[in-house]
Motif scaffolding. Structure first.
Motif, PDB file in Angstrom:
ATOM      1  N   TYR A   1       5.736  -0.543 -16.866  1.00 40.51           N
ATOM      2  CA  TYR A   1       5.817  -1.435 -15.977  1.00 40.51           C
ATOM      3  C   TYR A   1       6.893  -1.231 -15.099  1.00 40.51           C
ATOM      4  CZ  TYR A   1       7.325  -4.888 -19.350  1.00 40.51           C
ATOM      5  OH  TYR A   1       8.074  -5.406 -20.182  1.00 40.51           O
ATOM      6  N   TYR A   2       6.718  -1.743 -14.122  1.00 41.95           N
ATOM      7  CA  TYR A   2       7.884  -1.710 -12.926  1.00 41.95           C
ATOM      8  C   TYR A   2       8.317  -3.098 -12.437  1.00 41.95           C
ATOM      9  CZ  TYR A   2       6.696   3.079 -13.694  1.00 41.95           C
ATOM     10  OH  TYR A   2       6.602   4.651 -14.193  1.00 41.95           O
ATOM     11  N   LEU A   3       9.501  -3.330 -12.377  1.00 40.04           N
ATOM     12  CA  LEU A   3       9.736  -4.577 -11.914  1.00 40.04           C
ATOM     13  C   LEU A   3      11.063  -4.525 -10.877  1.00 40.04           C
ATOM     14  CD1 LEU A   3      10.476  -6.336 -15.320  1.00 40.04           C
ATOM     15  CD2 LEU A   3       8.518  -6.589 -13.948  1.00 40.04           C
ATOM     16  N   GLU A   4      10.835  -5.555  -9.908  1.00 40.30           N
ATOM     17  CA  GLU A   4      11.751  -5.632  -8.667  1.00 40.30           C
ATOM     18  C   GLU A   4      11.770  -7.092  -8.299  1.00 40.30           C
ATOM     19  OE1 GLU A   4      14.272  -5.131  -7.309  1.00 40.30           O
ATOM     20  OE2 GLU A   4      13.878  -3.954  -5.595  1.00 40.30           O
ATOM     21  N   GLN A   5      12.968  -7.512  -7.817  1.00 39.99           N
ATOM     22  CA  GLN A   5      13.152  -8.844  -7.079  1.00 39.99           C
ATOM     23  C   GLN A   5      13.360  -8.764  -5.663  1.00 39.99           C
ATOM     24  OE1 GLN A   5      15.648 -11.419  -9.789  1.00 39.99           O
ATOM     25  NE2 GLN A   5      16.620  -9.152 -10.393  1.00 39.99           N
ATOM     26  N   ILE A   6      12.971  -9.868  -5.301  1.00 41.34           N
ATOM     27  CA  ILE A   6      13.215 -10.109  -3.622  1.00 41.34           C
ATOM     28  C   ILE A   6      13.528 -11.608  -3.339  1.00 41.34           C
ATOM     29  CG2 ILE A   6      10.677 -10.599  -3.272  1.00 41.34           C
ATOM     30  CD1 ILE A   6      10.862  -9.060  -0.609  1.00 41.34           C
ATOM     31  N   ARG A   7      14.616 -11.630  -2.439  1.00 43.74           N
ATOM     32  CA  ARG A   7      15.104 -13.010  -2.105  1.00 43.74           C
ATOM     33  C   ARG A   7      13.998 -13.580  -1.029  1.00 43.74           C
ATOM     34  NH1 ARG A   7      18.463 -16.007  -4.267  1.00 43.74           N
ATOM     35  NH2 ARG A   7      19.380 -16.621  -2.271  1.00 43.74           N
ATOM     36  N   TYR A   8      13.589 -14.809  -0.846  1.00 47.76           N
ATOM     37  CA  TYR A   8      12.831 -15.391   0.201  1.00 47.76           C
ATOM     38  C   TYR A   8      13.183 -16.678   0.487  1.00 47.76           C
ATOM     39  CZ  TYR A   8      10.809 -17.571  -4.088  1.00 47.76           C
ATOM     40  OH  TYR A   8      10.472 -18.407  -5.132  1.00 47.76           O
ATOM     41  N   SER A   9      12.651 -17.278   1.531  1.00 47.28           N
ATOM     42  CA  SER A   9      12.905 -18.551   2.236  1.00 47.28           C
ATOM     43  C   SER A   9      11.643 -19.473   2.000  1.00 47.28           C
ATOM     44  CB  SER A   9      12.955 -18.794   3.424  1.00 47.28           C
ATOM     45  OG  SER A   9      14.335 -17.987   3.720  1.00 47.28           O
ATOM     46  N   ASN A  10      11.574 -20.756   1.675  1.00 44.08           N
ATOM     47  CA  ASN A  10      10.350 -21.343   1.653  1.00 44.08           C
ATOM     48  C   ASN A  10       9.109 -21.037   2.518  1.00 44.08           C
ATOM     49  OD1 ASN A  10       8.888 -23.315   0.034  1.00 44.08           O
ATOM     50  ND2 ASN A  10       8.887 -24.926   1.814  1.00 44.08           N
ATOM     51  N   GLU A  11       8.104 -20.756   2.046  1.00 42.39           N
ATOM     52  CA  GLU A  11       6.793 -20.256   2.758  1.00 42.39           C
ATOM     53  C   GLU A  11       7.021 -18.974   3.507  1.00 42.39           C
ATOM     54  OE1 GLU A  11       4.563 -23.417   4.689  1.00 42.39           O
ATOM     55  OE2 GLU A  11       5.297 -25.076   3.425  1.00 42.39           O
ATOM     56  N   GLU A  12       7.848 -18.142   2.973  1.00 40.02           N
ATOM     57  CA  GLU A  12       8.120 -16.967   3.582  1.00 40.02           C
ATOM     58  C   GLU A  12       6.929 -15.840   3.028  1.00 40.02           C
ATOM     59  OE1 GLU A  12      11.638 -13.753   4.774  1.00 40.02           O
ATOM     60  OE2 GLU A  12      12.097 -15.323   3.301  1.00 40.02           O
TER      61      GLU A  12
ATOM     62  N   GLU B   1      -0.879  13.734  -9.595  1.00 33.01           N
ATOM     63  CA  GLU B   1      -2.029  14.433  -8.468  1.00 33.01           C
ATOM     64  C   GLU B   1      -1.555  14.096  -7.296  1.00 33.01           C
ATOM     65  OE1 GLU B   1      -2.612  12.493 -11.567  1.00 33.01           O
ATOM     66  OE2 GLU B   1      -3.456  14.018 -12.423  1.00 33.01           O
ATOM     67  N   GLY B   2      -0.642  13.156  -6.905  1.00 35.92           N
ATOM     68  CA  GLY B   2      -0.455  13.128  -5.588  1.00 35.92           C
ATOM     69  C   GLY B   2       0.169  11.511  -5.279  1.00 35.92           C
ATOM     70  N   THR B   3       0.249  11.150  -3.999  1.00 41.01           N
ATOM     71  CA  THR B   3       0.835   9.733  -3.579  1.00 41.01           C
ATOM     72  C   THR B   3      -0.123   8.776  -3.253  1.00 41.01           C
ATOM     73  OG1 THR B   3       2.991  11.017  -3.165  1.00 41.01           O
ATOM     74  CG2 THR B   3       2.744   8.873  -2.278  1.00 41.01           C
ATOM     75  N   TYR B   4      -0.189   7.782  -3.633  1.00 37.19           N
ATOM     76  CA  TYR B   4      -1.163   6.725  -3.143  1.00 37.19           C
ATOM     77  C   TYR B   4      -0.676   5.607  -2.516  1.00 37.19           C
ATOM     78  CZ  TYR B   4      -4.045   9.739  -6.204  1.00 37.19           C
ATOM     79  OH  TYR B   4      -4.641  10.578  -6.892  1.00 37.19           O
ATOM     80  N   PRO B   5      -1.052   5.150  -1.329  1.00 36.64           N
ATOM     81  CA  PRO B   5      -0.412   3.903  -0.830  1.00 36.64           C
ATOM     82  C   PRO B   5      -1.086   2.513  -1.309  1.00 36.64           C
ATOM     83  CG  PRO B   5      -2.015   4.876   0.926  1.00 36.64           C
ATOM     84  CD  PRO B   5      -1.963   5.739  -0.366  1.00 36.64           C
ATOM     85  N   VAL B   6      -0.048   1.725  -1.575  1.00 40.08           N
ATOM     86  CA  VAL B   6      -0.801   0.440  -1.843  1.00 40.08           C
ATOM     87  C   VAL B   6      -0.287  -0.826  -0.888  1.00 40.08           C
ATOM     88  CG1 VAL B   6      -0.719  -1.346  -3.904  1.00 40.08           C
ATOM     89  CG2 VAL B   6      -1.086   0.965  -4.308  1.00 40.08           C
ATOM     90  N   GLU B   7      -0.605  -1.763  -0.452  1.00 37.00           N
ATOM     91  CA  GLU B   7      -0.206  -2.671   0.484  1.00 37.00           C
ATOM     92  C   GLU B   7      -0.773  -3.986  -0.012  1.00 37.00           C
ATOM     93  OE1 GLU B   7      -0.559  -1.807   4.510  1.00 37.00           O
ATOM     94  OE2 GLU B   7      -0.227   0.261   4.312  1.00 37.00           O
ATOM     95  N   PHE B   8      -0.159  -4.837  -0.057  1.00 40.06           N
ATOM     96  CA  PHE B   8      -0.530  -6.305  -0.157  1.00 40.06           C
ATOM     97  C   PHE B   8       0.345  -7.255   0.306  1.00 40.06           C
ATOM     98  CE2 PHE B   8       2.182  -5.243  -3.793  1.00 40.06           C
ATOM     99  CZ  PHE B   8       2.762  -6.364  -4.087  1.00 40.06           C
ATOM    100  N   MET B   9       0.003  -8.547   0.520  1.00 39.59           N
ATOM    101  CA  MET B   9       0.962  -9.569   1.252  1.00 39.59           C
ATOM    102  C   MET B   9       1.110 -10.701   0.098  1.00 39.59           C
ATOM    103  SD  MET B   9      -0.487 -10.004   5.027  1.00 39.59           S
ATOM    104  CE  MET B   9       0.683 -11.175   5.547  1.00 39.59           C
ATOM    105  N   LYS B  10       2.232 -11.461   0.127  1.00 35.67           N
ATOM    106  CA  LYS B  10       2.429 -12.498  -0.745  1.00 35.67           C
ATOM    107  C   LYS B  10       3.363 -13.499   0.018  1.00 35.67           C
ATOM    108  CE  LYS B  10       3.654 -15.042  -4.254  1.00 35.67           C
ATOM    109  NZ  LYS B  10       2.764 -16.077  -4.765  1.00 35.67           N
ATOM    110  N   LYS B  11       2.917 -14.856  -0.096  1.00 32.98           N
ATOM    111  CA  LYS B  11       3.698 -16.185   0.471  1.00 32.98           C
ATOM    112  C   LYS B  11       4.346 -16.697  -0.803  1.00 32.98           C
ATOM    113  CE  LYS B  11       2.969 -19.471   3.830  1.00 32.98           C
ATOM    114  NZ  LYS B  11       2.041 -20.432   4.638  1.00 32.98           N
ATOM    115  N   PHE B  12       5.698 -16.708  -0.543  1.00 34.24           N
ATOM    116  CA  PHE B  12       6.505 -17.405  -1.619  1.00 34.24           C
ATOM    117  C   PHE B  12       6.790 -18.795  -1.167  1.00 34.24           C
ATOM    118  CE2 PHE B  12       7.294 -12.808  -2.160  1.00 34.24           C
ATOM    119  CZ  PHE B  12       7.077 -12.666  -3.542  1.00 34.24           C
ATOM    120  N   TYR B  13       6.930 -19.464  -2.415  1.00 32.76           N
ATOM    121  CA  TYR B  13       7.198 -20.902  -2.179  1.00 32.76           C
ATOM    122  C   TYR B  13       8.480 -21.329  -2.958  1.00 32.76           C
ATOM    123  CZ  TYR B  13       2.583 -21.383  -0.340  1.00 32.76           C
ATOM    124  OH  TYR B  13       1.425 -21.236   0.473  1.00 32.76           O
TER     125      TYR B  13
END
Length: 143
Positions: A106-117, A129-141
């Protein structure tokens, strides 16, 4: 089983109790991409230390795993590139760290955020076999 392996498995399985941290699945060709993003304070200090993750009210963790559906959903080594952009356009490049434990990959990464960002994650998963796009959204608290 090593204690930290068990702790990580317990953590990931317990995330289903936290709607904000639930893992999602994206089908990409013959692969399933499992991803979750959650506040780093969900991790115990021991698990965070094992994976060199900074626990903070302002740090999130992105966890990605890729399974090959042709081989009974075995974990697959891939290359992940991408970035996260907040709603005002601030772009954060992501640099995932590969973690191998037995057959698990598995793959891990960290991200800094502000409240409700909120961040929109745009990733590219590169497989043989190729490259696949993956998109998602996340709201951090801040908790």
């Amino acid at each position: 089983m090593k204690p930290f392996n068990f702790a990580l498995i317990l953590l990931i399985s317990s995330l289903s109790w936290f709607p904000a941290a639930q893992a999602e699945v994206h089908n990409a060709g013959p692969y399933q991409v499992h991803f979750s993003a959650f506040e780093s304070t969900f991790l115990t200090p021991e698990v965070a230390k094992t994976y060199n993750i900074t626990r903070s009210r302002y740090n999130g963790v992105i966890n990605i795993s890729v399974l090959d559906t042709r081989s009974g959903n075995l974990p697959t080594e891939v290359e992940i590139t991408g970035d996260a952009k907040n709603l005002i356009g601030h772009n954060v490049p992501l640099d995932f760290k590969e973690v191998k434990e037995g057959e698990a990959v598995y793959y891990l990464e960290q991200i800094r955020y502000s409240n409700e960002e909120t961040f929109r994650f745009k990733l590219e998963i590169t497989t043989p076999e190729g490259t696949y796009p993956v998109e998602f959204m996340k709201k951090f608290y801040v908790n």
